[in-house]
Structure formats: C-alpha cells, structure tokens
Design a protein around this motif. Structure first.
Motif, PDB file in Angstrom:
ATOM      1  N   TRP A  11      12.446   1.759   5.347  1.00  0.00           N
ATOM      2  CA  TRP A  11      11.306   1.755   6.268  1.00  0.00           C
ATOM      3  C   TRP A  11      10.515   3.049   6.225  1.00  0.00           C
ATOM      4  CZ3 TRP A  11      10.902   5.381  10.167  1.00  0.00           C
ATOM      5  CH2 TRP A  11      12.069   6.075  10.503  1.00  0.00           C
ATOM      6  N   SER A  23      11.421   0.052  11.286  1.00  0.00           N
ATOM      7  CA  SER A  23      10.546  -0.970  10.721  1.00  0.00           C
ATOM      8  C   SER A  23       9.492  -1.408  11.725  1.00  0.00           C
ATOM      9  CB  SER A  23      11.381  -2.178  10.275  1.00  0.00           C
ATOM     10  OG  SER A  23      12.216  -1.853   9.188  1.00  0.00           O
ATOM     11  N   HIS A  58      15.103  -3.036   5.561  1.00  0.00           N
ATOM     12  CA  HIS A  58      14.985  -2.052   6.628  1.00  0.00           C
ATOM     13  C   HIS A  58      15.408  -0.657   6.189  1.00  0.00           C
ATOM     14  CE1 HIS A  58      13.870  -5.139   9.361  1.00  0.00           C
ATOM     15  NE2 HIS A  58      15.015  -5.765   9.289  1.00  0.00           N
TER      16      HIS A  58
END
Length: 803
Positions: free
Chosen positions: A226, A197, A223
């Motif tokens: 990402w 991220s 996350h």
C-alpha cells in the motif's frame, strides 16, 4: 511429557544441520576440490562447536520463566500447522504459487538440470548463476537423482522441516502456555495494511504522490504494497519468499536463545556467517541482534574478544568471506550495460521536488505508525519488557525498522522488505508474549485485540486468495513447469536478469571455484557490414502448432556511428527456401543513424506461423538491407570475421501436427559421435522404384549435446556387392541449418529426397546414412555399432526395376 533437555538437544542439532547442509553442498559443487575438502571440514568443526555450546548452555532451562514446547500436543500442533501451511503455499507445486514462483522454479530447475557451478552464455560471453541458492540446493540434489517431480516434493519436505523447527523455537521463546494462541499470532502477524490501503487507495487519499494502484479500494488489493515501502506479513513471506523467510526466522531464533537466556554466546558470528548463502538481506537484517549480543554491559567494560573471536566464529567469518566473493562477481560488468542504473541511495534524495518529498515524508510517518508503531507501543505497555535484555532488543529492532526505509536498494527495494525479517520476527515474539499478559488495563486489551484483528485481514485475504485458486483449479497439487532457465525467463528484462548473473572473470571463479560449464548453445555474435553487431538472439517458443506465433528477441549494437539508414528483415523459410513469413522494419523501432555506439538496442518480432503450415522444421533467418536500393549487408561471424554471405540463420522451430501434441519424446535409435541422435527414419512406402525417380526420405533428429562444429550428412546407395552407386552429401536445409544451431531439446524434421541415377541397373540396393567432418572427412562413430563394424546407419532396403 517429553524430556525437555532431549528436546533442546534435538532441536539445536536439527536447526544447525538445516543451516549447514546447503553450505556443504555449495562447497562440494562450487569450490575446487582441495579447498572444498578444507572448507567442508572447517564448517563441520564450526557446526560441532556451535552445537556443543547450545547443548551445554541452552537446554531445557533455556528461557527463564517458561518450559520448552516438549509435550506431544505441542509436537502435533507445530507439525500440523507447518504441513498445512506448506500445502497452501505453492512450495513444490502444493497449493497456489505466487508470481514470485516463476523465478523460484527456474532457479531450482537450473540447479537440478545443470552441472554445478551453473553457467550460461550471455551475449556471447560466459556468465554464472550467482544468487542466494542455499534454500534450493538439497531439493536440487534430490532432483538430479530422481527428476523434477522428486525435486519439488523434496522442496516441500525441506520447507516443512524448516518451518517446523522455526515454530518450535518460536513457542520456546514466547514461553507460550496456550500454544494455539501463539500460533495464531504467528499466522496473522502483519501491519495494519488494510488501514493503509484505505488511506492511500481510496477517496480518502491525500498523501500518495503517484497513483500506482486503482483508486477503488478492495479486499483483493495487495495490501502489503500500500505504501512506497513494504514490511511483509509472516504469511506473505512464507508464500512468496520462503527461501529467505524460513532461514531468517530460524537464524533469528537461534541468536535470540542465548540473548533471552541472558547468557553469552561464542557462536553468534558463526550463525551470522551461515546466513549469507541463504540471503544477504538476512545477513544485513541480523545486525541489530549481533550488536546487542556483543555490546559490553556496564560502563567501561570492553568487548569479550575471546568470545567474539572463537574458533567457530572465525569459521563463520570465513564462510561469509567466501560467499561475499561469490556475490562480488556481480561487481564486474556483464554486457550489455543496463539502460537503467541500479537504484540505490537515500530515499528522499531520489525524489524530485520538495512537494513530492514532503508528501513522501508524511507517507513514511503513516507507514511507521501502521506497520509497527502501534504494535511497538502496545508491546511496551504490556509489561513484557521487564528485563534489560528485552528492552535492549526491543529498542534495537525498533531503531532498525525506523532506519531501513530511509535507504533504497534495488528496483523493488528488496532491502526494506527482506532485511526487516529478523526485526519483525522479534516483534512477533514480543507480541505473542503480550497477548498472554493479563495485567493490562481493559483499554489496552481492547486496543491490542482490535489491532491484531485488523492486521489479520491482510493474511486472511492471502489465505482466501490461495484457497480460491486451489478450488478453481480443482486440485491441491500441480507440478510447476520445467521449461525455462533463468536466462530464458528474464532475457528480455536485463534489469531483472542481472540479479541472477555474475561474471566468470571475477576472482571467485578464477581462484576458488570450479569453471562453470555452459549447457546451452552459445550465440555467436554476428557483424553486419562493418559496424552493426547482433550480439544475442533468442526465440521464446520453438515448438508450435499451425496458426500460432512466437517472439524473436534480438539485441543489437553499433561499433561506430552509422551514417546510413538500414532496415532489418527477419523471415521464416522451409527446407526448400520458400518464405512462409517475413517482417521488415527499423531495428529496435528506430533509425540506425540515431544509434549510440556500444549501447544495446533490443528488438522483439512476432513470428507468425501460417495456419496452413505443414508440420516440420523451419529456419528463422535475418538480414540487413538498404530500403532504397534493397542491397543486403554482408554478414560475418565474430570474432574471426568469417564471412557467412548476406543472409544468416538465427534459429529453427518445429511446427507440430495437432494429432501428436503431448506425445512423449522418443529415444534415439542411433547416435553419431554422441552428438547427433537419429529419432526416426522412413522412406516413402513404395515396393519398387524406377531408375531416375526421386525417393522422399524423412529423417528426425535431435542434438544430444551442443556442438561447436558443423558436420556433413551423407546418404549413399550401395549395391549387393558393396559398391557405391549413388551418393548425396549435404548440410540440412541447403546449409541454412548447420549443426552448430541444433538444440538438445528440440527435434529437427528433415524431409529430403534422394534421386536415383537414370542408368541404375535393376536389383536390390541398400540406402545408408552417415555424418562426417568436412575438414578431415572422418566419419562420426555410430552407436549401436552395426554388425559389419562400419559407421553407417541402414535407412532402408530399396528395390529398383527397369524403366
């Protein structure tokens, strides 16, 4: 200390039963009875043979070098961890539900409320629920008996049992001395998504070709997503897709038991066959383990065909074939055809431009390193891969994790996310073993613990996110809504709905399965003029308050090119034909002369309920017209082209009084033919009426089941000798609300009037109510049966005085 052999026997039997029970329910509910009896017996035979093998070969000594988790402490730790995670997960309404739970709840609701197989009517044609439904079936059966709350509680218990079995096998395979440490590795296993991220969603971004996420990085970012690909953490899998995760972990563990014990299994294909109804992605994801198990050891060795084609393995392949035919119902097109094709193929080939492909290739290399590459290197250096079988498993799963992102399948690429579950589970086990190794250098230990702590930030974020929502809500458990079917939830998004529907014209339903019985009122296609077809329509909400609004969704197509411009009008009318709301405009927002024949066009209209609307029932109507001459197109019902006039009723809705919102739905006081339920009847409170006056009568109705025939209502006034003195025959709303439109879950408030004849003699009269068939005049049977044995309901006693 509990006897390890008994623990092994109990765990093996429980795990096999856990996987087999949904198959037995599926065979019982979906397959024709003679074949169902045969398949059920074969599945039980395969389960018994598999259990005998696991009991006889994989007992307390199942994994060399370690004891099974058979202490009281381990039993309590596993049970406590499982129950705690389920209480946070959203399963059964416990904790906070991830957005994926909209579909989970709808699938469970449809399986509970509707007969098996589950059928729908979609664009006038029969379709069926075709999805990986094994996870939901036991809870749905509980719900059929005890209702929606019991179904959700049953789903939570079912999940806790599956997770407990998974963790028992996990501790067994890890050979964990420190149980708490192994459980922490399970809980916090994830890729280094936080670093991903930072690189792709912040000012450090140099790789991400398209900014699909906010530029400012935050701990509250998802996350796991990402990158263009996603390998989910264990916790995210449990919270979002327990229907696939629990079965994937359990099946992988069962296949690993004989492999890590370095013993040959005669049941691998049976277990593999059981995976399909749980998740076809898990079936694909188990391929590396099967190859390792069946690959002959040593040069020149041929496969052990007797072991591969054992009785239970043949039964497993049969199960795989049956479920494969079930899923193959999706290969037959279901109208309307999707505007967007199904995304599948080599990932980089689907990306336009070499610069974009180069960027994605760099991103893929970063994905490999952060998601599993660093952990793979640490596992290799930890010294846990001493045996040949360990190394073969490690390299097979690593190769699988490298290959999966190269192929895309589906709109959100579920193949990568879910077919990776077995391989990532193997990594979880090897990583938990690596943590307990003490022979590593200090640098390796620091790297391992540092990577684990960074990876843990992702599942910790999920835990905090769920915890914050639970605290904000103020309760640990909230029963999820039970108000939408899968069809209703995704009807406006056919590219998603197609994931859940299969054609009833496929061989599975033609030769193997029972015929699904649609429980919804079929939408009849309507022909406007000679070429515009309204194939499907639905109303988002059908019970509202004054001042509220809802959406009318329409699906249209043309049979031939349209040379003229036509506008579409939709309106809301009351029982007297008064228009409360109307909207006119181009259908689907475009001129009809631009339409392509046989292509589906979707139109959504925001239906506004005026704030001063009187509580009652209102009808939604539609018509096409020439915007210059205002001439309306004639409407006909397909396929028999039955003329309906130039304005057609599509649906109805109920506007409630603020004071009665949330009140319980009353039970019918009378039933006509088991189809029309009378909930309430009332006559204006007046002691005596004059001849020639009009009596207001309010009747509240609800369909008891969908109807394919229109019925006529009759109100009759009878004198004290039994003679008929006045009669009023009618269809509701002057024919605008035929009984074929009635929905079983919505009340109809019929505020009508009954005129008394001007020459009516004073006296006592009886107002009665009945329904009959227009073609034959035969009345629908009334229940409960009145004392006189007739088929008419007593509405009221009426006193008439002289004028």
């Amino acid at each position: 200390m509990v006897n390890p052999s008994r623990v092994a026997t109990f765990l093996s039997a429980s795990a096999i039963a856990y996987l087999v029970i949904p198959y037995l329910l599926f065979v019982w509910g979906w397959v024709k009875t003679p074949l169902a009896l045969l398949l059920g017996a074969l599945i039980l035979l395969g389960a018994w043979l598999t259990f005998r093998e696991y009991h006889g070969n994989f007992g307390g000594e199942a994994v060399a070098g370690g004891d099974p988790p058979s202490t009281v402490a381990s039993l309590l730790a596993v049970t406590g961890a499982s129950v705690g995670l389920i209480m946070l997960s959203g399963i059964g309404g416990m904790g906070f539900q991830h957005y994926d739970w909209d579909k989970h709840n709808a699938v469970l609701s449809d399986l509970m409320h509707q007969a098996w197989p589950v059928g729908y009517t979609y664009y006038g044609g029969p379709v069926a629920l075709v999805y990986y439904i094994a996870y939901y079936l036991p809870a749905a059966l509980i719900g059929k008996i005890w209702g929606w709350p019991a179904a959700n509680f049953g789903l939570a218990i079912w999940s806790a049992v599956g997770l407990s079995l998974t963790l028992f096998f996990y501790l067994w395979l890890v050979r964990a001395r420190r149980i708490w440490l192994a459980l922490l590795v399970f809980l916090f296993f994830s890729g280094l998504d936080v670093l991903g991220s930072l690189v792709t969603h912040s000012s450090l971004n140099t790789l991400w070709p398209e900014r699909l996420f906010p530029a400012v990085w935050s701990y509250w970012t998802n996350h796991d997503a990402w990158s263009a690909w996603q390998y989910s953490s264990n916790l995210k899998l449990l919270f979002a897709v327990p229907n696939q995760a629990i079965a994937g972990w359990l099946l992988t563990s069962l296949l690993l038991l004989p492999l890590l014990a370095e013993k040959r299994s005669h049941s691998a294909l049976f277990l593999w066959g059981l995976s399909a109804l749980w998740s076809p992605f898990i079936t694909v994801g188990l391929a590396p383990l099967l190859l390792v198990g069946m690959w002959p050891e040593g040069q020149g060795n041929s496969p052990d065909w007797k072991r591969i084609f054992s009785i239970q393995n043949l039964i497993g392949l049969l199960c795989l074939g049956i479920v494969g035919l079930f899923y193959a119902t999706k290969l037959i097109p279901v109208d309307p055809f999707l505007d967007e094709g199904f995304r599948a193929g080599f990932y980089l080939a689907l990306i336009a431009g070499w610069q974009q492909r180069f960027n994605y290739l760099l991103l893929l290399l970063l994905f490999y390193g952060l998601e599993f590459g660093l952990f793979g290197w640490l596992i290799w250096r930890a010294g846990v891969l001493q045996r040949k079988i360990d190394r073969r498993l490690f390299w097979a799963t690593t190769a699988w994790l490298l290959l999966l992102p190269l192929w895309v399948f589906g709109a959100v690429n579920d193949l990568v996310m879910r077919a990776s579950i077995p391989a990532l589970w193997v990594y979880t086990i090897f990583l938990a073993q690596s943590v307990s190794q003490h022979g590593r250098s200090r640098v390796q230990r620091w790297l391992l613990w540092g990577a684990l702590l960074i990876a843990a930030l992702n599942p910790v974020q999920d835990l905090l996110y769920h915890g914050a929502h639970i605290l904000e809500r103020g309760t640990l458990q909230r029963l999820p809504p039970d108000d939408e079917t899968i069809l209703e939830q995704f009807e406006a998004s056919p590219d998603r709905l197609i994931q859940y529907l299969g054609s009833q014209q496929a061989p599975f339903f033609a030769f193997i399965a029972k015929t699904p019985a649609p429980t919804e009122v079929a939408t009849t296609p309507l022909l406007f003029g000679d070429r515009i077809v309204l194939t499907q329509h639905s109303l988002q909400s059908r019970r509202l308050l004054p001042g509220a609004h809802t959406q009318l969704e329409l699906a249209l197509e043309s049979l031939q090119p349209i040379s003229a411009e036509f506008a579409l009008a939709t309106r809301l009318v009351d029982g007297n034909g008064r228009v409360l709301w109307e909207m006119q405009g181009w259908p689907s927002g475009r001129n009809t002369t631009t339409w392509t024949p046989s292509r589906a066009y979707f139109d959504v209209r925001d239906v506004q309920i005026p704030p001063d609307t009187i509580p009652g029932t209102y009808v939604l109507q539609a018509y096409f017209f020439d915007p210059i001459t205002f001439d309306k197109l004639p409407v006909a019902q397909l396929p028999d082209v039955k003329p309906l006039g130039d304005i057609v009723s599509l649906a109805y809705l109920t506007v409630d009084d603020h004071r009665v919102v949330g009140s319980a739905t009353p039970r019918p006081i009378a039933s006509f033919g088991g189809k029309l339920g009378l909930l309430d009847s009332s006559l204006a409170s007046q002691e005596c009426w004059k001849a020639g006056e009009t009596m207001p009568v309010t009747l509240v109705w609800r369909a008891l089941r969908p109807m394919k025939q229109n019925y006529v209502q009759t109100l009759q006034l009878i004198d004290n000798t039994g003679k008929l003195v006045a009669q009023q025959d009618r269809q509701l709303f002057d024919g605008a609300l035929p009984t074929t439109l009635w929905q079983p879950d919505l009340e109809i408030i019929d505020a009508t009037t009954f005129p008394l004849p001007f020459d009516l003699a004073p006296g006592r009269y009886t107002l009665i109510l009945a329904w009959y068939t227009m073609e034959t005049g035969a009345r629908l049977a009334l229940a409960p049966q009145p004392a006189n044995g007739g088929n008419a309901f007593l509405v009221a006693e009426v006193s008439v005085r002289p004028r």
